[in-house]
Write a protein that holds these residues in place. Structure first.
Motif, PDB file in Angstrom:
ATOM      1  N   LEU A  37       0.833  -1.207   0.000  1.00 37.02           N
ATOM      2  CA  LEU A  37       0.000   0.000   0.000  1.00 37.02           C
ATOM      3  C   LEU A  37       0.870   1.261   0.000  1.00 37.02           C
ATOM      4  N   ARG A  38       1.947   1.229   0.775  1.00 36.77           N
ATOM      5  CA  ARG A  38       2.863   2.375   0.794  1.00 36.77           C
ATOM      6  C   ARG A  38       3.441   2.612  -0.602  1.00 36.77           C
ATOM      7  N   ARG A  39       3.805   1.518  -1.254  1.00 32.19           N
ATOM      8  CA  ARG A  39       4.377   1.646  -2.592  1.00 32.19           C
ATOM      9  C   ARG A  39       3.353   2.212  -3.571  1.00 32.19           C
ATOM     10  N   ALA A  40       2.114   1.728  -3.462  1.00 32.11           N
ATOM     11  CA  ALA A  40       1.060   2.237  -4.350  1.00 32.11           C
ATOM     12  C   ALA A  40       0.871   3.740  -4.149  1.00 32.11           C
ATOM     13  N   LEU A  41       0.886   4.169  -2.892  1.00 34.14           N
ATOM     14  CA  LEU A  41       0.729   5.607  -2.613  1.00 34.14           C
ATOM     15  C   LEU A  41       1.905   6.405  -3.177  1.00 34.14           C
ATOM     16  N   GLU A  42       3.108   5.843  -3.058  1.00 33.09           N
ATOM     17  CA  GLU A  42       4.289   6.534  -3.599  1.00 33.09           C
ATOM     18  C   GLU A  42       4.174   6.705  -5.112  1.00 33.09           C
ATOM     19  N   VAL A  43       3.693   5.680  -5.774  1.00 31.69           N
ATOM     20  CA  VAL A  43       3.552   5.745  -7.241  1.00 31.69           C
ATOM     21  C   VAL A  43       2.517   6.791  -7.618  1.00 31.69           C
ATOM     22  N   LEU A  44       1.400   6.783  -6.911  1.00 30.91           N
ATOM     23  CA  LEU A  44       0.355   7.775  -7.210  1.00 30.91           C
ATOM     24  C   LEU A  44       0.873   9.191  -6.983  1.00 30.91           C
ATOM     25  N   ARG A  45       1.632   9.374  -5.909  1.00 29.92           N
ATOM     26  CA  ARG A  45       2.180  10.697  -5.610  1.00 29.92           C
ATOM     27  C   ARG A  45       3.172  11.128  -6.695  1.00 29.92           C
ATOM     28  N   ALA A  46       4.040  10.198  -7.099  1.00 29.42           N
ATOM     29  CA  ALA A  46       5.022  10.531  -8.134  1.00 29.42           C
ATOM     30  C   ALA A  46       4.331  10.871  -9.451  1.00 29.42           C
ATOM     31  N   GLU A  47       3.278  10.140  -9.758  1.00 29.67           N
ATOM     32  CA  GLU A  47       2.564  10.409 -11.009  1.00 29.67           C
ATOM     33  C   GLU A  47       1.894  11.789 -10.952  1.00 29.67           C
ATOM     34  N   ALA A  48       1.317  12.079  -9.802  1.00 26.54           N
ATOM     35  CA  ALA A  48       0.642  13.380  -9.668  1.00 26.54           C
ATOM     36  C   ALA A  48       1.639  14.534  -9.759  1.00 26.54           C
ATOM     37  N   GLN A  49       2.877  14.290  -9.320  1.00 29.25           N
ATOM     38  CA  GLN A  49       3.886  15.355  -9.312  1.00 29.25           C
ATOM     39  C   GLN A  49       4.693  15.419 -10.607  1.00 29.25           C
ATOM     40  N   ALA A  50       4.556  14.406 -11.466  1.00 31.33           N
ATOM     41  CA  ALA A  50       5.385  14.366 -12.681  1.00 31.33           C
ATOM     42  C   ALA A  50       5.093  15.575 -13.552  1.00 31.33           C
ATOM     43  N   PRO A  51       6.157  16.215 -14.068  1.00 35.73           N
ATOM     44  CA  PRO A  51       5.939  17.421 -14.876  1.00 35.73           C
ATOM     45  C   PRO A  51       5.257  17.122 -16.201  1.00 35.73           C
ATOM     46  N   ALA A  52       5.478  15.918 -16.732  1.00 36.54           N
ATOM     47  CA  ALA A  52       4.861  15.575 -18.022  1.00 36.54           C
ATOM     48  C   ALA A  52       4.677  14.067 -18.091  1.00 36.54           C
ATOM     49  N   ALA A  53       3.775  13.635 -18.954  1.00 37.02           N
ATOM     50  CA  ALA A  53       3.587  12.192 -19.140  1.00 37.02           C
ATOM     51  C   ALA A  53       4.826  11.619 -19.823  1.00 37.02           C
ATOM     52  N   PRO A  54       5.191  10.376 -19.524  1.00 36.46           N
ATOM     53  CA  PRO A  54       6.389   9.784 -20.143  1.00 36.46           C
ATOM     54  C   PRO A  54       6.369   9.818 -21.664  1.00 36.46           C
ATOM     55  N   ASP A  55       5.171   9.710 -22.256  1.00 41.53           N
ATOM     56  CA  ASP A  55       5.047   9.752 -23.721  1.00 41.53           C
ATOM     57  C   ASP A  55       5.627  11.031 -24.318  1.00 41.53           C
ATOM     58  N   ALA A  56       5.643  12.092 -23.514  1.00 47.04           N
ATOM     59  CA  ALA A  56       6.076  13.383 -24.040  1.00 47.04           C
ATOM     60  C   ALA A  56       7.495  13.301 -24.601  1.00 47.04           C
ATOM     61  N   ALA A  57       8.332  12.459 -23.991  1.00 44.97           N
ATOM     62  CA  ALA A  57       9.713  12.330 -24.481  1.00 44.97           C
ATOM     63  C   ALA A  57       9.746  11.793 -25.904  1.00 44.97           C
ATOM     64  N   LEU A  58       8.794  10.911 -26.217  1.00 44.82           N
ATOM     65  CA  LEU A  58       8.738  10.357 -27.579  1.00 44.82           C
ATOM     66  C   LEU A  58       8.246  11.414 -28.557  1.00 44.82           C
ATOM     67  N   ALA A  59       7.214  12.127 -28.146  1.00 39.86           N
ATOM     68  CA  ALA A  59       6.649  13.157 -29.033  1.00 39.86           C
ATOM     69  C   ALA A  59       7.676  14.254 -29.314  1.00 39.86           C
ATOM     70  N   GLN A  60       8.399  14.643 -28.258  1.00 38.44           N
ATOM     71  CA  GLN A  60       9.402  15.706 -28.441  1.00 38.44           C
ATOM     72  C   GLN A  60      10.494  15.285 -29.431  1.00 38.44           C
ATOM     73  N   ALA A  61      10.779  13.979 -29.487  1.00 40.02           N
ATOM     74  CA  ALA A  61      11.809  13.491 -30.413  1.00 40.02           C
ATOM     75  C   ALA A  61      11.236  13.177 -31.786  1.00 40.02           C
ATOM     76  N   GLY A  62       9.940  13.448 -31.961  1.00 42.15           N
ATOM     77  CA  GLY A  62       9.335  13.268 -33.275  1.00 42.15           C
ATOM     78  C   GLY A  62       8.798  11.877 -33.535  1.00 42.15           C
ATOM     79  N   PHE A  63       8.625  11.086 -32.472  1.00 46.45           N
ATOM     80  CA  PHE A  63       8.147   9.711 -32.679  1.00 46.45           C
ATOM     81  C   PHE A  63       6.667   9.547 -32.331  1.00 46.45           C
ATOM     82  N   GLY A  64       5.977  10.621 -31.994  1.00 45.59           N
ATOM     83  CA  GLY A  64       4.548  10.530 -31.697  1.00 45.59           C
ATOM     84  C   GLY A  64       4.285   9.885 -30.352  1.00 45.59           C
ATOM     85  N   THR A  65       3.131   9.240 -30.261  1.00 45.05           N
ATOM     86  CA  THR A  65       2.756   8.598 -28.995  1.00 45.05           C
ATOM     87  C   THR A  65       3.424   7.230 -28.870  1.00 45.05           C
ATOM     88  N   ALA A  66       3.356   6.675 -27.665  1.00 50.99           N
ATOM     89  CA  ALA A  66       3.907   5.329 -27.460  1.00 50.99           C
ATOM     90  C   ALA A  66       3.195   4.323 -28.357  1.00 50.99           C
TER      91      ALA A  66
END
Lengths: 116, 345
Positions: A37-66
């Motif tokens: 449960l602690r781990r699940a909460l940590e993941v949710l917190r990290a996701e809520a705090q993430a500056p951008a979705a991981p897919d953004a790195a692909l889009a920025q490099a011109g590869f579109g969505t995952a």
């Protein structure tokens, strides 16, 4: 204050309360569930705090969505390149910053220590 | 046991009496083991009066869990695999009895011998004596895997095991692409890895009988020695290096990265045991390829387990957390491929 900020505050408070008040009180047979449960909460917190979705790195490099890149790779429309590998690395790093930042840091440190 | 479970096993004792020709079989204890997302395992202590196996017996009863996954063997097939492995001198649990009559406990099951000790990876890896017993344990794992790999097709006892329809690596790549097709979302790192595996595949070996889930966590250790190799439900004909790649992949070292053999020891003692027993020299350069395959496979299995939760069919936190593990394997894949391509392995 935005709804997102309120959600983040709520999640942060839930993590603190759980880690300081509940987790230490759990019976031994409940500790595994508590750790999950602690781990699940940590993941949710990290996701809520993430500056951008991981897919953004692909889009920025011109590869579109995952999903689009996965399809292009399956069809062999996108071929191996250093740009592709860099984008995939950034994408995976973004996912690990949410799912397991300790694993990311430890792996990167080990790779750096191993050297070229 | 709960009242429902007691009722479920009401007919077990009379069935054992009939199968063993015993005057009486007293079930002393039955305890459900934790884990077992795919199968249920019950410790079964019985005392037999007369018959084929008189006296106290310590067995394991194995049956289907409520949600098993399509790629695993049936219990009857697993029982046949155990028999072949046991007869080949592998430290597989001795297969004792098979029951396909669902009227006995509500589903097919079998009874097998029970190894002592623990299979829990973290217990094994945290044992203070691991530096002493790890190398000899790894060597013994090598010996046992080599014995298993001596079994080659065709085998009359294993008609249900299909031969790969292509070189084992290509067969797996086809399987994993089909697996990804059945999952939601796109997985570009896994697709990238599949293309790389297809392009870089080494010459094929085998097929031989592979365990295909041969890793720390699936064998039992008692007093620093191998006591049993478990979980045979994914056995198949394949390239022998697939098993070695799975055992030595980083994802199955449980954080003990320097000890390539499942986190218990370095590679050399394992290979010494394997090569001595098999007479086959393992090409070290092939192993990273099969480690990439292993990381890919575990990523797909983790995605499948996460999907069981996400789809609502089996909502558990354990499955949900497994479902977020694939980026770890994806990073391992990218690092492995880079090292291979740059000649650093």
């Amino acid at each position: 204050m935005t709804a997102r900020q309120i959600s983040l505050g709520l999640l942060e408070a839930a993590c603190v309360e759980f880690n300081t008040q509940i987790l230490p009180q759990l019976a031994p047979e409940q500790r595994y569930a508590g750790a999950m449960l602690r781990r699940a909460l940590e993941v949710l917190r990290a996701e809520a705090q993430a500056p951008a979705a991981p897919d953004a790195a692909l889009a920025q490099a011109g590869f579109g969505t995952a999903a689009a890149l996965a399809t292009a790779l399956r069809k062999r429309e996108t071929v191996d390149s250093s740009a592709l590998r860099q984008a995939l690395r950034a994408y995976v790093a973004g996912k690990l910053e949410i799912a397991n930042p300790r694993f990311l840091a430890a792996t990167n440190a080990a790779e750096k220590a191993a050297g070229p | 046991m709960t009242p429902d479970e007691t009722k479920r096993f009401d007919r077990l004792s009379p069935w054992l009496v009939a199968q063993l020709g015993a005057g009486r079989v007293e079930i002393g204890a039955m305890t459900k083991l934790s884990g077992g997302a795919i199968q249920e395992n019950w410790l079964l202590d019985v005392v037999c009066e007369g018959g084929q196996r008189p006296g106290p017996q310590k067995w394991v009863l194995r049956t289907d869990a409520p949600s098993s996954i399509a790629t695993s063997l049936s219990r009857a097939e697993e029982f046949a695999i155990l028999g072949v492995a046991f007869d080949a001198g592998v430290a597989a649990p001795e297969p004792v009895l098979l029951c396909e009559d669902e009227a006995v406990i509500g589903g097919p099951f079998y009874v097998m011998g029970r190894g002592g000790g623990t299979a829990q990876a973290r217990h094994i890896l945290r044992d203070p004596a691991l530096p002493d017993f790890g190398p000899s344990l790894a060597e013994d794992l090598g010996v046992n895997l080599a014995r298993l790999h001596r079994v080659t097709p065709p085998r009359a006892e294993l008609p249900f095991l299909p031969l790969p329809d292509a070189a084992p690596a290509l067969h797996r790549i086809g399987q994993y692409r089909a697996d990804l097709n059945a999952l939601p979302d796109g997985h570009p790192v896994l697709e990238y890895a599949l293309n790389w595996l297809e392009d870089k595949r080494p010459g094929s070996q085998g097929p031989v009988l592979c365990h295909t889930d041969f890793r720390t966590g699936n064998y039992m250790v008692e007093a620093g020695r191998l006591s049993a190799i478990l979980d045979w439900e994914f056995a198949s004909w394949s390239d022998p290096d697939e098993d070695i790649g799975w055992l030595t992949a980083r994802c199955w070292r449980f954080g003990a990265d320097a000890r390539a053999v499942g986190g218990i020891a370095e590679l050399d003692p394992f290979l010494a045991g394997y090569e001595r027993e098999s007479g086959r020299r393992v090409e070290r350069a092939r192993l990273p390829y099969w480690q990439v395959m292993a990381e890919l496979r575990w990523a797909i299995i983790a995605l499948q387990q996460g999907e069981r939760c996400n789809s609502g069919s089996e909502v558990t936190l354990e499955l949900a957390l497994t479902g977020i593990m694939p980026p770890e394997m994806e990073l391992n894949i990218l690092n492995l491929i880079d090292r291979i391509e740059e000649g650093r392995i």
